[in-house]
Write a protein that holds these residues in place. Structure first.
Motif, mmCIF file in Angstrom:
data_model
loop_
_atom_site.group_PDB
_atom_site.id
_atom_site.type_symbol
_atom_site.label_atom_id
_atom_site.label_comp_id
_atom_site.label_asym_id
_atom_site.label_seq_id
_atom_site.Cartn_x
_atom_site.Cartn_y
_atom_site.Cartn_z
ATOM 1 N N THR A 462 0.857 -1.187 0.000
ATOM 2 C CA THR A 462 0.000 0.000 0.000
ATOM 3 C C THR A 462 0.889 1.231 0.000
ATOM 4 O O THR A 462 1.759 1.383 0.870
ATOM 5 C CB THR A 462 -0.934 0.012 1.223
ATOM 6 N N THR A 506 -3.734 7.238 -2.048
ATOM 7 C CA THR A 506 -3.432 5.934 -1.479
ATOM 8 C C THR A 506 -3.832 4.855 -2.479
ATOM 9 O O THR A 506 -4.934 4.902 -3.034
ATOM 10 C CB THR A 506 -4.195 5.701 -0.155
ATOM 11 N N THR A 508 -3.349 0.428 -3.317
ATOM 12 C CA THR A 508 -2.877 -0.886 -2.903
ATOM 13 C C THR A 508 -2.649 -1.752 -4.133
ATOM 14 O O THR A 508 -3.490 -1.814 -5.035
ATOM 15 C CB THR A 508 -3.884 -1.569 -1.959
#
Length: 855
Positions: A462, A506, A508
Motif C-alpha cells: 500500500t 493511497t 494498494t
C-alpha cells in the motif's frame, strides 16, 4: 525598490516587436570599445506603442531609424524609441568598458581576453536590445581588434570574411544562419593555443572542431575534443540529431560564473571542464569534462534550435539536456555509477532546496532575479521529470516524442507544455496528471506498508503519497509517480520486477500466488524524485544488498544500512547508553569488500559512506553534535572490523591501472587510516609514488580527517609543486576548507590572502569559501557562530564583486530549519545583517528575504 519586484509567469505577454536580423559591429578597443547594432525591426500586431529595448550599464552614443537620428528616452535601464512604422531599420551605437565590467555578464575581460556571457540577461550589457528568449534573429557579427594580443576573433556561426583594417588592426565576419535569442550570442577575442580536429557527420558533412585554451595548455585539451566527437556520434546514434554548422568551437576561460555556456557554435567553458592530463586532473575530473562537453553540445538541438519562450521555461532546455548528458555518460560508462551520482545530487542537494525557503517547481511561477533559478531543481529535478516520462513511455515512444518535438518546434521559442504535448501526441499516453510535476513544488513523500497472508499467498503493498507544504502555500495534489519495485525470494531469486503506476493519494497493489513473503526492493533506480518511507529491517537491507538485480538498489541498501546504524547510535547518545554497531552490518560491508565479482567502481560508491549533509537531509530536526559523534563512531567501527579485508583489497588494487580500481583503492585507504594512524605512512608512500592526480589527491583526502604532521607535510609539498596551476590549487584550497579542525576559520582567513587566491575569481571562491559552507558541516555550524559570521563577511564583499557567486554560496545559511534553536538564531542574525545592507543585490535579496519570511 522597483528593481526588486517579482516577475510572474502568469503575466507573460508576447513581444510587441520582433527583430528578424541583427548586424553587429564590435570594435574592441579597451575602455573605448564600441558596438554598432543594426536591427531589422518588425511590429507585431495592431498597436502604436513605442519600441522599448533593454540595456544595463552601457553608454548610449546614438540612435537612428532608417539612417536618421531620432528622439528617444532612457528610463530605468531601458531605451524607448517612438516610431509609427511597421518595419524599420534601427541602429544603436553603445560604448563599453569590458575591463571595468566585474559582473562577468555581458562583455568582460578574462585574463586579458575579451569574453561574453549573455545567459540569462547579459546581452543588454552589450547593446540595447529585445533581450528576451522569444525574440529570435539571424546574426551577422563583425569584430575588429588589434592584431597584437588578439589574433583570434570568434563569434557564432560560420566564418564568412576576414582581413586587415590597417597595419595594426584586423577584422573577421561571422554569420549564423539559424535564428537565435540574444542569450546565445557569444564573442571571444584573445591569444590562445589551438587544438583542431574534424568530424564527419552521419550525412557526410565535414565539421571543423576547435578548442582554444590558455598558452601552454594545448595538450590538456585532448580529452575535451575527444569527448566532443563522442558526443556528436552519440547524438546521431541515440537521437538521430546531426550538427548543423561548418565549425564547432570551445573556448576555455578562467573567470566564468558557470560550468559552461552553449552559445550556438561557440561554447564558452570554465577551464575546469576543458583542461586535463593525468598529472593535474583526477578520474572524476575526466568524467566531469566528458559530461559537460556533452551537455553543451546536446544543447545545440535542445536549447538552441528549439529554445525557451520565457525564462520560467528554463527546465525545458536544462532538465531535458541534463537527462541527455546523463544518458550519454551512462551509455559510455557505468550506468549504475552514473545513476548513483545523479541520485546523490537529488537527495543531498535538491531535497534540501525543496525543504527550504527557495523551494520552487521545475517551472517557477515567479522570480526576482533569474540567475537564482539556475538550480538543482530546474536542472536535476527537471532531468528526473524527463526520466519519468521516459520510464512511462519506454525508449521507442520517447524517441518518437523527441522527433516530433524537434519537427514541430525547430526554430521556435516554446514552453514545457509544448514538450509534454509532443510526447503525448507521439505516444498516445495521457500525461495530464503528470503535468503537475512542472507546477508543483516540494518533494513528495511515499509511505509504503506491506502485508502478506501465508494462507492465500497474497502479498500487498500500500502506497500513500503526500507532498509537504512549501512557501508558495499552494494545495498539493496527487502526482503521477512511476514506482519501480523488485520482489526477491528468500534464496535471492527475482520473483517479479514491475513499475507501478501510482496516481492516487493511497493505492494498494496485490501480488498473488507467492509461497512465502518476499523482500521488496522499493523505488528501484530512484524511479521518481520522492522520499521513500518504509520500515526496512536489517535483514531485508542485507538481503537486498546481496541479491538485488539492480546495482543501484544494492547501493541504496548500503546507504540505508549505514544510516540505520547512525540513527540507532544517536538514540543511544540521547538515552545515555553505549553506542554499538550491529555485526550484521559489518558482515554486509565485509561481503562487499571481498566480492571480486562486483564492479570496483560500484564498491567504491558503497564505501563512500553518507556525509553529514546527506544524513541531515534524512530527518526533519537534527542534533548535529550527537549526529557527528555517531557517524564518526560507525565509520571507525566499520574500518576497525574490516581492517584485514580492506588491506587485502588495497594491496590487490595497487597494481591495477583503471578508474574503478583507483576509486576502490582510495576508499580502502581512507578507511584504513580511520582504523589505525599507522596507515598514514602508506598514504604518504602513495602520494610520493603517484604518477597521476587521482592517487595524489586520494592520499590527501584519506589524510584529511585530522590535522596530522603527515598531512601537513604532504599538503606543503603539494602546494609547492602546483602553486602556478590554478585548477590544481583549487583542489588544495578545497582540502583546506574541508578540514574539521577548531582552528579552521583562522586558517581560512589567512588563506584569503594566499597568492593563488582571488575573491574576484569564481573558481577560487567556490573551492575555498563554497567548500567550507557546504562541505565542512561541523565547522560551518559551530555553535559559537564563527562559521556563520565568516561566511557573512565574505558575502558582504561578494555582494558588490560577484552577486551571482554570493547567491550560490549562501544556500547552506538559508537552510536553517533542521537545526537547534541557538544555531537558528545565529543564522537568522547573519541573514538580517545581509538584509540590512543598503546596496544588497537582487541575487542575495531574493534568497535572504525569503529565508527570513520562513523564520
Amino acid at each position: 525598490m522597483s528593481q526588486l519586484e517579482a516577475k510572474y509567469l502568469k503575466d507573460y505577454q508576447a513581444p510587441l516587436f520582433t527583430i528578424s536580423h541583427l548586424d553587429l559591429v564590435v570594435n574592441l578597443a579597451g575602455a573605448d570599445t564600441q558596438v554598432t547594432a543594426t536591427s531589422q525591426v518588425l511590429r507585431q500586431g495592431q498597436h502604436q506603442q513605442a519600441l522599448v529595448l533593454d540595456g544595463d550599464d552601457i553608454n548610449l552614443k546614438s540612435v537612428k531609424v532608417n539612417g536618421e537620428e531620432v528622439d528617444y528616452q532612457t528610463i530605468d535601464g531601458q531605451l524607448s524609441v517612438d516610431s509609427t512604422l511597421d518595419a524599420f531599420e534601427l541602429e544603436v551605437v553603445t560604448q563599453l568598458d569590458p575591463e571595468a565590467n566585474l559582473s562577468l555578464e555581458g562583455l568582460y575581460m578574462s585574463d586579458g581576453a575579451y569574453c561574453t556571457q549573455c545567459e540569462a540577461e547579459g546581452f543588454r550589457r552589450v547593446t540595447y536590445f529585445l533581450d528576451r528568449p522569444d525574440v529570435l534573429a539571424i546574426y551577422t557579427v563583425t569584430i575588429t581588434a588589434p592584431k597584437q594580443g588578439f589574433p583570434y576573433l570568434l563569434s557564432n556561426g560560420n566564418l564568412v570574411e576576414q582581413g586587415e583594417v590597417d597595419a595594426l588592426h584586423h577584422y573577421v565576419k561571422w554569420h549564423d544562419p539559424f535564428p537565435k535569442p540574444a542569450y546565445l550570442f557569444a564573442l571571444v577575442a584573445g591569444d590562445f593555443d589551438l587544438l583542431e580536429d574534424k568530424y564527419q557527420t552521419m550525412s557526410g558533412r565535414q565539421v571543423k572542431l576547435q578548442v582554444f585554451v590558455d598558452k601552454g595548455n594545448r595538450h590538456k585539451a585532448q580529452h575535451a575534443i575527444a569527448s566532443l566527437k563522442k558526443s556528436m556520434a552519440w547524438d546521431e546514434s541515440r537521437f538521430n540529431l546531426e550538427y548543423d554548422l561548418d565549425i564547432y568551437m570551445i573556448v576555455a576561460v578562467d573567470f566564468f560564473n558557470m560550468g559552461a555556456m552553449e552559445n550556438k557554435g561557440l561554447n564558452v567553458f570554465n577551464t575546469k571542464y576543458v583542461l586535463a592530463d593525468k598529472r593535474t586532473a583526477t578520474d572524476d575530473d575526466y568524467h566531469g569534462i566528458e559530461s559537460v562537453v556533452g551537455h553543451e553540445y546536446f544543447h545545440n538541438w535542445t536549447g538552441n534550435r528549439v529554445t525557451c519562450r520565457d525564462w520560467f521555461q528554463l527546465s525545458l532546455k536544462e532538465g531535458l539536456t541534463v537527462f541527455r548528458d546523463q544518458e550519454f555518460s551512462s551509455d559510455l560508462g557505468s550506468r549504475a555509477v552514473n545513476r548513483i551520482h545523479a541520485i546523490r545530487v537529488m537527495k543531498n542537494q535538491q531535497f534540501a532546496e525543496d525543504a527550504g525557503p527557495m523551494a520552487h517547481p521545475i517551472r517557477p511561477a515567479s522570480v526576482i532575479e533569474m540567475n537564482n533559478f539556475y538550480t538543482v531543481t530546474v536542472y536535476n529535478k527537471g532531468a528526473e521529470v524527463i526520466r519519468m516520462i521516459h520510464t512511462l513511455l519506454g525508449e521507442s515512444r520517447f524517441q518518437a516524442g523527441m522527433a516530433l518535438y524537434i519537427e514541430r518546434h525547430d526554430g521556435q521559442a516554446v514552453t514545457c507544455d509544448d514538450f509534454v504535448g509532443a510526447m503525448e501526441s507521439a505516444s498516445h499516453v495521457d500525461l495530464s496528471q503528470f503535468r503537475r510535476w512542472y507546477r508543483q513544488a516540494g518533494t513528495p513523500v511515499v509511505t509504503v506498508t506491506e502485508d502478506y497472508d501465508p494462507a492465500t499467498g497474497c502479498y500487498q503493498l500500500t502506497l500513500a503519497q503526500m507532498t509537504p507544504q512549501t512557501p508558495d502555500k499552494l494545495d498539493k495534489r496527487p502526482l503521477h509517480i512511476p514506482f519501480d519495485i523488485e520482489l526477491l525470494s528468500a534464496d535471492g531469486e527475482a520473483i517479479l520486477s514491475q513499475v507501478l503506476d501510482v496516481k492516487e493519494s493511497t493505492q494498494t497493489f496485490i501480488f498473488d500466488g507467492l509461497s512465502h513473503q518476499p523482500v521488496a526492493s522499493l523505488l528501484q533506480n530512484f524511479s521518481a524524485p520522492v522520499r521513500l518511507k518504509f520500515d526496512y529491517s536489517i535483514e531485508q537491507l542485507v538481503h537486498i544488498m546481496a541479491f538485488a538485480t539492480s546495482e543501484v538498489a544494492r547501493w541504496e541498501a548500503s546507504v540505508n544500512l549505514f544510516s540505520h546504524a547512525i540513527w540507532e547510535n544517536v538514540a543511544h547518545l540521547h538515552s545515555g547508553t553505549a553506542m554499538m554497531l550491529d555485526p550484521r552490518i559489518i558482515d554486509a560491508f565485509k561481503g562487499v569488500i571481498l566480492n571480486a565479482a562486483l564492479d570496483k567502481a560500484l564498491v567504491a560508491e558503497i564505501l563512500t559512506l553518507p556525509s553529514l549533509s546527506a544524513l541531515i537531509e534524512q530527518v526533519e530536526q537534527v542534533d548535529l553534535d550527537k549526529l557527528a559523534v555517531a557517524r564518526e563512531f560507525a565509520i571507525a567501527q566499520i574500518a576497525q572490523f574490516c581492517e584485514d579485508e580492506l588491506l587485502v583489497r588495497f594491496r590487490e588494487l595497487e597494481s591495477m591501472d583503471d578508474a574503478g580500481a583507483r576509486a576502490f583503492k582510495n576508499k580502502c585507504l581512507a578507511l584504513l587510516i580511520q582504523s589505525n594512524d599507522l596507515y598514514q605512512d602508506i598514504a604518504a608512500a602513495q602520494f610520493n609514488q603517484a604518477d597521476n592526480m587521482t592517487n595524489s589527491l586520494g592520499a590527501l583526502l584519506a589524510l584529511n580527517g585530522e590535522a596530522s604532521d603527515v598531512r601537513q607535510r604532504l599538503m606543503t609539498a603539494f602546494e609547492q609543486e602546483w602553486i602556478d596551476t590554478p585548477l590544481v590549487m583549487d583542489k588544495w584550497f578545497s582540502l583546506q576548507a574541508a578540514l574539521n579542525d577548531k582552528d579552521c576559520i583562522a586558517h581560512l582567513t589567512v588563506l584569503l590572502e594566499h597568492q593563488a587566491f582571488s575573491l574576484s575569481n569564481p573558481n577560487r571562491v567556490r573551492s575555498l569559501i563554497g567548500m567550507f559552507a557546504s562541505g565542512n558541516v561541523e565547522q560551518f555550524h559551530r555553535v559559537d557562530g564563527k562559521g556563520y559570521q565568516f561566511i557573512t563577511d565574505i558575502l558582504v564583499k561578494l555582494n558588490s564583486v560577484n552577486p551571482q557567486v554570493a547567491a550560490r554560496i549562501i544556500t547552506p545559511l538559508i537552510q536553517f530549519k533542521k537545526f537547534d534553536v541557538e544555531r537558528q538564531r545565529l543564522m537568522k542574525a547573519s541573514l538580517q545583517q545581509l538584509l540590512d545592507l543598503p546596496d544588497l543585490s537582487k541575487d542575495l535579496f531574493e534568497k535572504v528575504s525569503k529565508a527570513l519570511e520562513m523564520a
